[in-house]
Design an enzyme around this catalytic site. Structure first.
Site, PDB file in Angstrom:
ATOM      1  N   SER A  68       0.827  -1.205   0.000  1.00  0.00           N
ATOM      2  CA  SER A  68       0.000   0.000   0.000  1.00  0.00           C
ATOM      3  C   SER A  68       0.865   1.260   0.000  1.00  0.00           C
ATOM      4  O   SER A  68       0.592   2.223  -0.733  1.00  0.00           O
ATOM      5  CB  SER A  68      -0.912   0.009   1.234  1.00  0.00           C
ATOM      6  OG  SER A  68      -1.830  -1.059   1.205  1.00  0.00           O
ATOM      7  N   ARG A 112       1.588   4.293  -3.080  1.00  0.00           N
ATOM      8  CA  ARG A 112       1.395   5.714  -2.792  1.00  0.00           C
ATOM      9  C   ARG A 112       2.693   6.497  -2.922  1.00  0.00           C
ATOM     10  O   ARG A 112       2.690   7.651  -3.372  1.00  0.00           O
ATOM     11  CB  ARG A 112       0.778   5.861  -1.401  1.00  0.00           C
ATOM     12  CG  ARG A 112      -0.689   5.407  -1.357  1.00  0.00           C
ATOM     13  CD  ARG A 112      -1.160   5.090   0.056  1.00  0.00           C
ATOM     14  NE  ARG A 112      -2.586   4.794   0.127  1.00  0.00           N
ATOM     15  CZ  ARG A 112      -3.142   3.620  -0.197  1.00  0.00           C
ATOM     16  NH1 ARG A 112      -2.376   2.629  -0.634  1.00  0.00           N
ATOM     17  NH2 ARG A 112      -4.449   3.449  -0.083  1.00  0.00           N
ATOM     18  N   GLY A 146      -5.840  -4.028  -8.064  1.00  0.00           N
ATOM     19  CA  GLY A 146      -6.993  -3.182  -7.787  1.00  0.00           C
ATOM     20  C   GLY A 146      -6.586  -1.848  -7.197  1.00  0.00           C
ATOM     21  O   GLY A 146      -7.209  -0.813  -7.479  1.00  0.00           O
ATOM     22  N   ARG A 156     -13.593  -7.507 -10.963  1.00  0.00           N
ATOM     23  CA  ARG A 156     -13.791  -6.749  -9.727  1.00  0.00           C
ATOM     24  C   ARG A 156     -14.552  -5.460 -10.011  1.00  0.00           C
ATOM     25  O   ARG A 156     -14.211  -4.694 -10.912  1.00  0.00           O
ATOM     26  CB  ARG A 156     -12.444  -6.442  -9.072  1.00  0.00           C
ATOM     27  CG  ARG A 156     -11.693  -7.699  -8.701  1.00  0.00           C
ATOM     28  CD  ARG A 156     -10.328  -7.405  -8.116  1.00  0.00           C
ATOM     29  NE  ARG A 156     -10.418  -6.730  -6.826  1.00  0.00           N
ATOM     30  CZ  ARG A 156      -9.362  -6.371  -6.102  1.00  0.00           C
ATOM     31  NH1 ARG A 156      -8.151  -6.601  -6.563  1.00  0.00           N
ATOM     32  NH2 ARG A 156      -9.522  -5.774  -4.947  1.00  0.00           N
ATOM     33  N   SER A 185     -13.402   1.673   2.937  1.00  0.00           N
ATOM     34  CA  SER A 185     -12.472   1.361   1.845  1.00  0.00           C
ATOM     35  C   SER A 185     -11.396   2.427   1.763  1.00  0.00           C
ATOM     36  O   SER A 185     -11.672   3.572   1.400  1.00  0.00           O
ATOM     37  CB  SER A 185     -13.214   1.275   0.504  1.00  0.00           C
ATOM     38  OG  SER A 185     -12.286   1.156  -0.564  1.00  0.00           O
ATOM     39  N   GLN A 240      -9.078   2.411  -0.416  1.00  0.00           N
ATOM     40  CA  GLN A 240      -8.846   2.695  -1.825  1.00  0.00           C
ATOM     41  C   GLN A 240      -9.792   3.775  -2.334  1.00  0.00           C
ATOM     42  O   GLN A 240      -9.368   4.684  -3.055  1.00  0.00           O
ATOM     43  CB  GLN A 240      -9.000   1.415  -2.645  1.00  0.00           C
ATOM     44  CG  GLN A 240      -7.918   0.389  -2.387  1.00  0.00           C
ATOM     45  CD  GLN A 240      -8.092  -0.864  -3.224  1.00  0.00           C
ATOM     46  OE1 GLN A 240      -8.999  -0.975  -4.035  1.00  0.00           O
ATOM     47  NE2 GLN A 240      -7.198  -1.823  -3.021  1.00  0.00           N
ATOM     48  N   ASP A 252      -7.004  -7.659   4.460  1.00  0.00           N
ATOM     49  CA  ASP A 252      -6.221  -8.496   3.547  1.00  0.00           C
ATOM     50  C   ASP A 252      -5.642  -9.730   4.231  1.00  0.00           C
ATOM     51  O   ASP A 252      -5.143 -10.637   3.558  1.00  0.00           O
ATOM     52  CB  ASP A 252      -5.082  -7.685   2.931  1.00  0.00           C
ATOM     53  CG  ASP A 252      -5.573  -6.717   1.866  1.00  0.00           C
ATOM     54  OD1 ASP A 252      -6.600  -7.004   1.234  1.00  0.00           O
ATOM     55  OD2 ASP A 252      -4.935  -5.672   1.674  1.00  0.00           O
ATOM     56  N   LYS A 305     -12.475  -8.983  -3.554  1.00  0.00           N
ATOM     57  CA  LYS A 305     -11.024  -8.874  -3.677  1.00  0.00           C
ATOM     58  C   LYS A 305     -10.580  -9.579  -4.966  1.00  0.00           C
ATOM     59  O   LYS A 305     -11.377  -9.780  -5.882  1.00  0.00           O
ATOM     60  CB  LYS A 305     -10.358  -9.473  -2.434  1.00  0.00           C
ATOM     61  CG  LYS A 305     -10.566  -8.638  -1.170  1.00  0.00           C
ATOM     62  CD  LYS A 305      -9.752  -7.353  -1.236  1.00  0.00           C
ATOM     63  CE  LYS A 305      -9.807  -6.580   0.063  1.00  0.00           C
ATOM     64  NZ  LYS A 305      -8.946  -5.361   0.005  1.00  0.00           N
TER      65      LYS A 305
END
Length: 447
Positions: free
Chosen positions: A28, A32, A100, A128, A173, A175, A325, A352
């Site tokens: 993650s 970023r 994703g 997805r 979420s 995301q 996760d 997922k």
């Protein structure tokens, strides 16, 4: 990005896991770090970047939109950004592979730039749904044309200026939150996201580090994150901590395989990501923190984990966002506990890389575990520490976490477990099997 030919793998007991493990950089944070560096003016440097397929898909997409991204011989990465608002029109479709995170966050970036981008992905990613990102970005003014069901391939036509919004997340979420904040970077005014249930906060921490005007307020409605648009981001030197999602497999493996004693180095322990450690400790796992420290604004420690008898628990629902996760690994831990573990509140697992609830229910059942499937999780009755029956072939469904979780299950099974395709592991943890060979060599198996 085509998927490689299937790579079957058979896993059986190897004896105790011993030694030290250094997991890859946090996925993650790696995504970023690349994205925010690409929007800074000047050159950023990133150490410890996860070099899995998902993160490399993000790097390729950012290069296609004008950023210069290079890997040095020492393993560090240099990113020369184009500035907020400076993304260029990509010459071809952006292939997201299986990622994703890449897809949803980059959709947010494109939404407030005067460019059009088409997003494609592999067979798993193309199943997805992207509707939860499409809706707020469309409200900001982006024009998004998706395949039926809000799926890939899809096209995002960005708009300048976009419209700032205040958006309450209907489902927890990180995301979706991050996509809106990224769109807000190039949107005049203040864009706000309200999350009734807190999710991982890597975007907020890192955006603030890059100099974004971002505030966080706790309110009765939830956590309100506000970002002022038309931002100027300053280049940074980022050290990526170890991925807690990758550490999860060693935490569970060392907990359930008798005699194991493993130190997992440099693990990120952001409280929005450390739910699995909390849950395993509730079950009786022997996990201690060593050399707790801060790296780039993120809490980090070495985790010492030894085999321990696990007992069933009912996992608190409020832990779900901080371990979403890691549920596949938790289900495996539950398979070795005494009693029936109830792990619910995780309906997000249905969308997922695979339907991880159905996939893990099928996989555990096939290797002899008593499982009850719920709409938002599983109830798993464990062996009380004994080996699982094993002896079945498991479908990984192009899902790296399913493949690694069932690898862990096979390490303490009466009969070997075969995974039909282990190649998806490369999306997040390319060195997983080499690391397994180092801490539990095949040669140690007794005849």
């Amino acid at each position: 990005m085509s998927h490689p030919a299937p790579s079957p793998l058979t896993i059986g007991p190897r004896g105790a896991l011993k030694g030290r493990v250094r997991v890859p950089g946090d996925k993650s944070i790696s995504h970023r770090a690349l994205m925010f560096s690409a929007l800074a003016v000047g050159e950023s440097r990133v150490e410890g970047l996860l070099e899995g397929e998902d993160v490399l898909a993000t790097a390729a997409a950012l290069r296609a939109m004008g950023a210069t991204i290079e890997r040095d011989d020492d393993g560090s990465w240099r990113i020369h950004g184009v500035g907020v608002g400076g993304l260029l029109q990509p010459a071809s479709a952006l292939d997201m592979g299986n990622s994703g995170t890449s897809t949803r966050l980059l959709m947010g970036l494109v939404a407030s730039h005067a460019i059009t981008a088409t997003f494609t992905g592999d067979a798993s990613l193309s199943k997805r749904p992207m509707g939860r990102v499409i809706d707020p970005l469309a409200t900001m003014g982006a024009e998004i044309t998706a395949s039926p069901g809000g799926r890939l391939p899809l096209m995002v036509r960005g708009i300048v200026p976009a419209v700032p919004i205040t958006y309450t997340l209907p489902v927890a979420s990180a995301q979706v939150k991050s996509a809106i904040l990224l769109a807000g970077l190039n949107t005049p005014g203040i864009t706000r996201v309200i999350e009734p249930v807190a999710t991982r906060d890597h975007s907020e921490r890192m955006l603030a580090g890059f100099g974004a005007d971002l505030t966080i307020e706790e309110t009765p409605e939830g956590r309100v994150i506000s970002i002022r648009g038309e931002a100027e981001l300053a280049p940074q030197h980022i050290v990526v901590p170890g991925d807690p999602s990758s550490a999860a497999f060693w935490l569970v493996a060392a907990s359930v395989v008798p005699g194991s004693d493993v130190v997992i180095e440099n693990v990120g322990l952001n409280p929005t990501r450390s739910g699995l450690v909390t849950a395993l400790r509730m079950m009786g796992a022997d996990i201690t923190e060593r050399d707790a420290r801060s790296v780039g604004g993120e809490p980090v420690a070495d985790l010492h984990v030894r085999h321990a008898a696990l007992s069933a628990i009912t996992v608190p629902h409020d832990l779900a966002p901080s371990m979403i996760d890691e549920y596949p690994a938790l289900f495996v831990a539950a398979a070795f506990a005494t009693g029936t573990t109830v792990a619910r509140g995780a309906e997000e697992l249905r969308v997922k890389e695979s339907d991880r609830i159905a996939a893990m229910a099928a996989a555990l059942s096939a290797i002899g575990v008593a499982v009850t499937e719920h709409d938002d999780g599983l109830s798993v009755t464990g062996t009380g520490g004994g080996p699982l029956p094993g002896g079945a072939t498991i479908a990984s469904l192009l899902d790296h976490r399913i493949a690694m979780s069932l690898t862990v299950a096979g390490l303490h099974a009466a009969a070997p477990v075969t995974i039909d395709d282990a190649s998806p592991v490369a999306t997040s943890y390319p060195m997983f099997f080499a690391t397994l060979d180092a801490v539990a060599p095949v040669a140690e198996v007794e005849a």
